[in-house]
Design a protein around this motif. Structure first.
Motif, PDB file in Angstrom:
ATOM      1  N   ILE A 287       0.859  -1.182   0.000  1.00 31.14           N
ATOM      2  CA  ILE A 287       0.000   0.000   0.000  1.00 31.14           C
ATOM      3  C   ILE A 287       0.892   1.228   0.000  1.00 31.14           C
ATOM      4  CG2 ILE A 287      -1.958   1.157   1.089  1.00 31.14           C
ATOM      5  CD1 ILE A 287      -2.523  -1.386   2.621  1.00 31.14           C
ATOM      6  N   ALA A 288       0.688   2.112  -0.954  1.00 32.81           N
ATOM      7  CA  ALA A 288       1.496   3.324  -1.053  1.00 32.81           C
ATOM      8  C   ALA A 288       1.260   4.230   0.155  1.00 32.81           C
ATOM      9  CB  ALA A 288       1.162   4.068  -2.344  1.00 32.81           C
ATOM     10  N   ALA A 289       2.196   5.143   0.394  1.00 32.23           N
ATOM     11  CA  ALA A 289       2.097   6.071   1.519  1.00 32.23           C
ATOM     12  C   ALA A 289       0.832   6.913   1.404  1.00 32.23           C
ATOM     13  CB  ALA A 289       3.326   6.980   1.553  1.00 32.23           C
ATOM     14  N   GLY A 290       0.063   6.962   2.487  1.00 28.67           N
ATOM     15  CA  GLY A 290      -1.141   7.771   2.531  1.00 28.67           C
ATOM     16  C   GLY A 290      -2.271   7.290   1.652  1.00 28.67           C
ATOM     17  N   ALA A 291      -2.163   6.091   1.080  1.00 30.69           N
ATOM     18  CA  ALA A 291      -3.153   5.606   0.113  1.00 30.69           C
ATOM     19  C   ALA A 291      -4.086   4.576   0.753  1.00 30.69           C
ATOM     20  CB  ALA A 291      -2.456   4.987  -1.093  1.00 30.69           C
ATOM     21  N   THR A 292      -5.200   4.338   0.060  1.00 35.14           N
ATOM     22  CA  THR A 292      -6.144   3.301   0.444  1.00 35.14           C
ATOM     23  C   THR A 292      -6.211   2.289  -0.695  1.00 35.14           C
ATOM     24  OG1 THR A 292      -7.453   4.832   1.773  1.00 35.14           O
ATOM     25  CG2 THR A 292      -8.537   2.805   1.057  1.00 35.14           C
ATOM     26  N   ARG A 293      -6.081   1.000  -0.361  1.00 34.99           N
ATOM     27  CA  ARG A 293      -6.096  -0.039  -1.386  1.00 34.99           C
ATOM     28  C   ARG A 293      -7.238  -1.009  -1.130  1.00 34.99           C
ATOM     29  NH1 ARG A 293      -1.191  -4.194  -3.262  1.00 34.99           N
ATOM     30  NH2 ARG A 293      -2.557  -5.637  -4.392  1.00 34.99           N
ATOM     31  N   HIS A 294      -7.865  -1.460  -2.210  1.00 35.11           N
ATOM     32  CA  HIS A 294      -8.907  -2.473  -2.143  1.00 35.11           C
ATOM     33  C   HIS A 294      -8.265  -3.859  -2.288  1.00 35.11           C
ATOM     34  CE1 HIS A 294     -12.612   0.148  -2.851  1.00 35.11           C
ATOM     35  NE2 HIS A 294     -11.588   0.969  -2.762  1.00 35.11           N
ATOM     36  N   PHE A 295      -8.530  -4.726  -1.341  1.00 32.46           N
ATOM     37  CA  PHE A 295      -8.036  -6.103  -1.379  1.00 32.46           C
ATOM     38  C   PHE A 295      -9.213  -7.052  -1.586  1.00 32.46           C
ATOM     39  CE2 PHE A 295      -4.656  -3.966   0.875  1.00 32.46           C
ATOM     40  CZ  PHE A 295      -3.501  -4.612   0.465  1.00 32.46           C
ATOM     41  N   GLU A 296      -9.102  -7.909  -2.577  1.00 35.37           N
ATOM     42  CA  GLU A 296     -10.147  -8.900  -2.801  1.00 35.37           C
ATOM     43  C   GLU A 296     -10.047 -10.016  -1.759  1.00 35.37           C
ATOM     44  OE1 GLU A 296     -10.166 -10.379  -6.745  1.00 35.37           O
ATOM     45  OE2 GLU A 296     -10.657  -8.430  -7.652  1.00 35.37           O
ATOM     46  N   SER A 744     -15.463   7.502   3.973  1.00 32.36           N
ATOM     47  CA  SER A 744     -14.998   7.327   2.598  1.00 32.36           C
ATOM     48  C   SER A 744     -14.055   8.441   2.155  1.00 32.36           C
ATOM     49  CB  SER A 744     -16.191   7.254   1.643  1.00 32.36           C
ATOM     50  OG  SER A 744     -16.919   8.465   1.662  1.00 32.36           O
ATOM     51  N   LEU A 745     -13.873   9.472   3.000  1.00 34.50           N
ATOM     52  CA  LEU A 745     -12.934  10.534   2.643  1.00 34.50           C
ATOM     53  C   LEU A 745     -11.532   9.983   2.428  1.00 34.50           C
ATOM     54  CD1 LEU A 745     -14.031  13.407   5.054  1.00 34.50           C
ATOM     55  CD2 LEU A 745     -14.248  13.361   2.564  1.00 34.50           C
ATOM     56  N   LEU A 746     -11.136   9.019   3.258  1.00 33.31           N
ATOM     57  CA  LEU A 746      -9.811   8.437   3.086  1.00 33.31           C
ATOM     58  C   LEU A 746      -9.695   7.706   1.759  1.00 33.31           C
ATOM     59  CD1 LEU A 746      -8.861   7.048   6.606  1.00 33.31           C
ATOM     60  CD2 LEU A 746      -7.789   8.917   5.367  1.00 33.31           C
ATOM     61  N   ALA A 747     -10.740   6.956   1.414  1.00 37.50           N
ATOM     62  CA  ALA A 747     -10.710   6.215   0.162  1.00 37.50           C
ATOM     63  C   ALA A 747     -10.705   7.150  -1.037  1.00 37.50           C
ATOM     64  CB  ALA A 747     -11.907   5.269   0.086  1.00 37.50           C
ATOM     65  N   ASP A 748     -11.315   8.334  -0.881  1.00 42.69           N
ATOM     66  CA  ASP A 748     -11.443   9.264  -2.002  1.00 42.69           C
ATOM     67  C   ASP A 748     -10.379  10.348  -2.020  1.00 42.69           C
ATOM     68  OD1 ASP A 748     -13.623   7.946  -2.914  1.00 42.69           O
ATOM     69  OD2 ASP A 748     -15.112   9.406  -2.251  1.00 42.69           O
ATOM     70  N   SER A 749      -9.507  10.389  -1.014  1.00 44.27           N
ATOM     71  CA  SER A 749      -8.612  11.539  -0.879  1.00 44.27           C
ATOM     72  C   SER A 749      -7.731  11.746  -2.107  1.00 44.27           C
ATOM     73  CB  SER A 749      -7.742  11.386   0.376  1.00 44.27           C
ATOM     74  OG  SER A 749      -6.978  10.196   0.317  1.00 44.27           O
ATOM     75  N   GLU A 750      -7.263  10.662  -2.732  1.00 46.37           N
ATOM     76  CA  GLU A 750      -6.412  10.813  -3.911  1.00 46.37           C
ATOM     77  C   GLU A 750      -7.186  11.417  -5.082  1.00 46.37           C
ATOM     78  OE1 GLU A 750      -3.385   7.605  -4.701  1.00 46.37           O
ATOM     79  OE2 GLU A 750      -4.584   6.572  -3.188  1.00 46.37           O
ATOM     80  N   SER A 751      -8.405  10.930  -5.324  1.00 48.97           N
ATOM     81  CA  SER A 751      -9.184  11.468  -6.439  1.00 48.97           C
ATOM     82  C   SER A 751      -9.629  12.896  -6.158  1.00 48.97           C
ATOM     83  CB  SER A 751     -10.410  10.585  -6.711  1.00 48.97           C
ATOM     84  OG  SER A 751     -11.336  10.641  -5.655  1.00 48.97           O
ATOM     85  N   LEU A 752      -9.928  13.217  -4.876  1.00 51.11           N
ATOM     86  CA  LEU A 752     -10.295  14.591  -4.534  1.00 51.11           C
ATOM     87  C   LEU A 752      -9.119  15.534  -4.778  1.00 51.11           C
ATOM     88  CD1 LEU A 752     -12.275  14.045  -1.205  1.00 51.11           C
ATOM     89  CD2 LEU A 752     -13.186  14.325  -3.497  1.00 51.11           C
ATOM     90  N   ALA A 753      -7.938  15.116  -4.372  1.00 52.75           N
ATOM     91  CA  ALA A 753      -6.753  15.948  -4.585  1.00 52.75           C
ATOM     92  C   ALA A 753      -6.484  16.158  -6.069  1.00 52.75           C
ATOM     93  CB  ALA A 753      -5.540  15.304  -3.912  1.00 52.75           C
TER      94      ALA A 753
END
Length: 776
Positions: A287-296, A744-753
């Protein structure tokens, strides 16, 4: 000596009585009046608020009441060393009475309008400099009378309370020696000062950063300097953010969202999920720094219970690091089960977005604040022989929901024949900035920068280039009001016609003034043209006058019930009655607008109707406008119909900066006819806009800048004299920081930025930055 010592002791007792009175009165005022008043805005009624939260806010409010008296207390302390006399005591008594009157008036203003007296003083100054501005701020004479009454009332209360304090002091300290009395006065004064100053670092007692920010936004002076904005994570472990059930079999888990709150790349090897039944599922990957990853997750090997249960994230060395708890009713088909977001995680997402936004602003800063000429594309530069008149009608304080079949149905029907934008935002929450965003098609953040450069409105320049004659016709006075006369007078437009009220009370004449304004616009449109005409209408401005024939909604606030300076001693305002008044005024204006439109040839005229800003009726804790970055104060209707405007469905949010490119399309027949503006052509691009910025009114830098994307709202603190772009808080529709941020802000933070970066690039003139996307 005995007589002198007794006199000194008596004088020290008098000062001591004053200190006791002031501290007790401030505490009583804060606890009895201010704590209940601010409780709603600060979220102190929420079950999640702790005792420390309540203590810190009460302490801060007491300190706020005592703070204005600190200079006078310092004088008292200096006077005490020389021996306090009558002059010192009179100074303290007068200062106390004035401060008490100030605090009472400030609370009254805050409860009625959502603004502090410090915010209102510049408007009062404008009214004192120009009698024409009385229509905007109220009668200064009435203000002076109200202040005199308030000062008299508070003086009586102060005298009574101080007398009680003097009696108590005489009883308690009657036998004190002069030296002891002096030492006690000195110690009491120092304690007073410490009580005030220590209240600001005491904000660290507040448990949530969002609550601290609400405190900073709610008080009459900023307090955010008093505490650190940096919030450390309680843990540097991976964080289980949410569970995604299998859509067709909700009792099975298909994937999980794991967040890495650290600044380093983290491996998920060895981490595993565990449910209450003891089933486990291993995670693999990084998982990248500050990122949220979906794991199946392999569905057949990991189930969600239909009863109360939880799923835990277990570290390689053992031990649960985070957990998502749920009930059977939470397990719905395809619904995400979120882990409640901690304040530190919201700050983490805010920091990630802020870092990207700051870099994007610094990169585009020189272009955003620079004078940027707009140019017509070659196909649009040829004047048309059949060019239509373009009429832009700006309605004061126009609420977004009034143009609907339920209220202003005839106006909504006109919009259905052309363009009707259901989620339209003004550029701001105040008249001067809203009009600026319409006529310059630029973000009002650069209002002073552009006006300092002496640039005429872009709309006037471009329409004049196309051979249009320009006019501004107004029912409202604009002289010396927030520099509006610098872009709305005869030096800019070919014609300026004012139909302003002349008899007191001025507001009662606004419906007649609007009728004259529309008649003058009709007369201009009938002359050989083409014409670009801007009309400014006042009927829907507070206090919302209307003829009796339009009294459809009731009961209403009558004239003697309206908020005014002489209402300080009346019953609390009934905002439902005021809202009925506003709806009746809107009906009155609609009748004039519909008649005006019917009298013009739709094949020869394009008409746009919108508001300069919205209007609050208490839903955001405020009244009227200019005080909140809220939907109530920034959303307005937008209706465009007439020549070249067919039925157009506009999805998603739109902005005042979009109006000028849209009108130029209607005037020239050329899609996307202009380059160099902050807006887009809605006739050519009705697809949903990705995001937009709104610049609420703020007197001094750093300015507020609200970013809106679907249901997400993020408030920035921005400067235009240097590239500062600080992410302040995620906010709700009322403009206040969210007390419970969406997980969900954490999950969306990259797309929001990334979305904010694209929008800032567009504001910097990057034509390749997309304005539309799949808004979420």
């Amino acid at each position: 000596m005995a007589r002198g010592g007794a006199r000194a002791s008596e004088e020290h007792r008098a000062v001591l009585a004053h200190l006791l009175f002031v501290t007790a009165a401030a505490a009583l005022f804060a606890i009895a009046v201010e704590v209940p008043h601010y409780a709603g805005a600060l979220g102190l009624d929420a079950a999640t608020r702790t005792r420390d939260d309540r203590l810190a806010v009460a302490w801060l409010l007491i300190a706020k009441s005592l703070l204005p008296l600190l200079p006078f207390q310092a004088l008292a302390l200096l006077g005490e060393r020389a021996g306090p006399g009558r002059a010192t005591r009179r100074l303290l008594a007068t200062a106390t009475a004035v401060t008490a009157a100030w605090l009472a008036l400030d609370v009254w203003l805050q409860s009625h309008y959502g603004a502090h007296l410090t915010n209102y003083l510049p408007f009062i100054g404008s009214a004192l400099r120009s009698r024409e501005q009385v229509q905007w701020v109220g009668d200064p004479v009435a203000l002076a009378v109200a202040l005199a009454k308030l000062f008299a009332a508070t003086a009586v209360v102060c005298i009574a309370l101080r007398s009680l304090a003097a009696v108590a002091t005489r009883l308690w300290f009657a036998r004190l020696a002069p030296a002891s009395a002096r030492a006690l006065v000195f110690a009491t004064t120092c304690s007073y000062v410490a009580l005030v100053l220590a209240a600001f670092p005491a904000q660290r007692l507040l448990t949530a950063p969002e609550l601290r920010k609400r405190v900073a936004m709610s008080l009459p002076y900023g307090t955010d300097w008093a505490f650190s904005r940096a919030v450390a994570h309680a843990s540097h472990d991976l964080y289980l953010l949410g569970l995604v059930p299998w859509p067709w079999r909700s009792a099975e888990l298909t994937e999980v969202m794991i967040h890495n709150p650290t600044s380093d790349l983290r491996s998920a090897e060895g981490w595993q999920l565990e449910n209450a039944s003891g089933q486990r599922a291993l995670l693999h990957g990084e998982i990248a720094a500050g990122a949220t990853r979906h794991f199946e997750v392999e569905r057949a090997r990991f189930a969600l219970s239909r009863k109360q249960d939880s799923v835990a994230l277990v570290a390689p060395e053992g031990g649960v690091r985070s957990r998502v708890a749920y009930h059977d009713e939470d397990v719905k088909r395809g619904a995400v089960l979120w882990n409640p977001l901690q304040s530190s995680d919201a700050e983490s997402a805010l920091a990630q977005i802020g870092e990207v936004a700051q870099g994007a602003y610094a990169e585009a800063f020189s272009r955003i604040v620079a004078e940027r000429p707009a140019t017509l594309v070659p196909a649009a530069q040829r004047p048309r022989s059949d060019a239509p008149n373009v009429i832009l009608l700006v309605v004061e304080s126009f609420r977004h929901e009034v143009v609907s079949p339920a209220l202003l149905g005839r106006l909504a029907a006109l919009g259905a024949r052309g363009l009707l934008a259901p989620r339209h935002y003004s550029g701001s929450n105040s008249s001067h900035l809203g009009l600026f965003s319409l006529l310059y098609a630029r973000l009002p953040l650069v209002y002073d920068v552009v006006l300092d450069g002496g640039r005429a409105p872009t709309a006037v320049e471009l329409f004049r280039h196309l051979g249009y004659r320009t006019a501004f016709v107004s029912s409202g006075e604009i002289e010396a009001w927030k520099r509006m006369d610098q872009f709305l007078d005869e030096r800019v437009f070919d014609r300026v016609i004012l139909h302003t009220a002349t008899r007191a009370p001025l507001w009662k004449q606004w419906p007649d003034c609007d009728r004259q304004t529309l008649a003058s616009i009709h007369e201009l449109a009938s002359e050989p043209g083409p014409h670009f005409i801007v009309g400014f209408l006042m009927t829907t401005h507070f206090p919302y006058p209307y003829p009796e024939a339009f009294g459809r909604f009731g009961p209403v606030s009558h004239e003697d019930e309206l908020p005014s300076w002489d209402q300080l001693f009346r019953a609390p305002l009934d905002r439902a009655k005021l809202w009925n008044r506003y709806r009746n005024a809107s009906l009155s204006l609609e009748a004039q607008l519909v008649d005006f439109a019917a009298a013009l040839d739709p094949a020869r005229n394009v008409i746009a109707i919108t508001g300069d800003h919205g209007e609050s009726f208490g839903e955001d804790g405020a009244l009227v406008h200019g005080s909140r970055a809220s939907d109530a104060q920034t959303r307005v209707p937008l209706v465009v119909f007439g020549a070249g405007v067919g039925p157009t469905a506009v999805a998603g949010p739109t902005s005042h900066m979009d109006v000028l490119p849209t009108l130029l399309h209607a005037a020239t027949g050329v899609p996307d006819p202009v380059r160099g503006l902050d807006g887009r052509d809605l006739l050519a691009s009705p697809a949903p806009r990705e995001a937009l910025f709104v610049a609420p009114y703020k007197l001094t830098q750093p300015y507020d800048l609200l970013w809106i994307r679907s249901e997400r709202r993020l408030l920035f603190r921005v400067r235009t004299d240097r590239p500062l772009f600080d992410a302040f808080a995620f906010v709700d529709e009322s403009g206040f920081p969210l007390l419970a941020p969406d997980p969900s802000l954490l999950a969306d933070s990259e797309s929001l930025a990334a979305s904010i970066r694209r929008e800032l690039a567009r504001l910097g003139g990057d034509e390749d930055a997309p304005a539309t996307a799949n808004a979420r």
